[in-house]
Motif scaffolding. Structure first.
Motif, short mmCIF file in Angstrom:
data_model
loop_
_atom_site.label_atom_id
_atom_site.label_comp_id
_atom_site.label_asym_id
_atom_site.label_seq_id
_atom_site.Cartn_x
_atom_site.Cartn_y
_atom_site.Cartn_z
N ALA A 1 0.82 -1.22 0.00
CA ALA A 1 0.00 0.00 0.00
C ALA A 1 0.86 1.27 0.00
O ALA A 1 0.38 2.34 -0.38
N ASP A 2 2.12 1.15 0.40
CA ASP A 2 3.00 2.31 0.47
C ASP A 2 3.75 2.61 -0.82
O ASP A 2 4.47 3.60 -0.91
N LYS A 3 3.56 1.79 -1.85
CA LYS A 3 4.32 1.95 -3.10
C LYS A 3 4.14 3.35 -3.72
O LYS A 3 5.12 4.04 -4.01
N GLU A 4 2.89 3.77 -3.90
CA GLU A 4 2.63 5.09 -4.51
C GLU A 4 3.15 6.21 -3.63
O GLU A 4 3.68 7.22 -4.12
N ILE A 5 2.99 6.05 -2.33
CA ILE A 5 3.48 7.06 -1.38
C ILE A 5 4.99 7.20 -1.51
O ILE A 5 5.52 8.31 -1.62
N ASN A 6 5.69 6.07 -1.52
CA ASN A 6 7.15 6.11 -1.62
C ASN A 6 7.61 6.71 -2.94
O ASN A 6 8.61 7.43 -2.99
N GLU A 7 6.89 6.43 -4.02
CA GLU A 7 7.24 7.02 -5.32
C GLU A 7 7.12 8.54 -5.27
O GLU A 7 7.97 9.26 -5.80
N ARG A 8 6.06 9.03 -4.62
CA ARG A 8 5.87 10.48 -4.53
C ARG A 8 6.94 11.11 -3.64
O ARG A 8 7.48 12.18 -3.96
#
Length: 138
Positions: free
Chosen positions: A115-122
């Motif tokens: 679930a943190d993938k998009e957060i980490n990308e940003r």
């Protein structure tokens, strides 16, 4: 869908991540401190409670950094990540295996919850390359 909140806590150019306990779902993966919003709580109240329960710290909650919806095999979560800062207390491991303060450029060295993938990308896009920090991360 389960409402979940988490904290993006900065210390200079590093931010706080927590490693889940081995026996929990997604055990030993890294995440942002937080948890489920209980009935009758605002998201901000839930985040303050979770940080106290999990790390024994008191935080102040700032603006939303971003939110994502992620479907795991066992649960679908709507995760809201808030900017936050520790205002009192020393971090204690009450619900985690470990904590780490990392820079955005170190994200690839840690296995995060999906679930943190998009957060980490940003975070990497906005704050990466180690020269990002200006002191006003909000």
């Amino acid at each position: 869908m389960t409402e979940v909140v988490a904290a993006l806590i900065w210390d200079g150019d590093r931010f706080l991540i927590c490693q889940r306990l081995k026996h929990k779902a997604r055990g030993l993966l890294w995440e942002y401190v937080g948890g489920k919003v209980e009935a009758g709580e605002t998201k901000q109240e839930a985040l303050i409670r979770e940080c106290k329960e999990e790390l024994d710290v008191t935080i102040s909650v700032g603006d939303v950094f971003m939110d994502v919806v992620h479907e795991y095999p066992d649960i679908t979560v709507h995760l809201t990540l808030f900017h936050a800062q520790i205002v009192s207390g020393e971090i204690r491991l009450l619900e985690h295996n470990a904590v780490a303060w990392i820079t955005p450029d170190e994200i690839p060295h840690y296995a995060f919850c999906p679930a943190d993938k998009e957060i980490n990308e940003r975070i990497a896009a906005e704050y990466g390359n180690t020269s990002f920090y200006t002191g006003d991360n909000g």
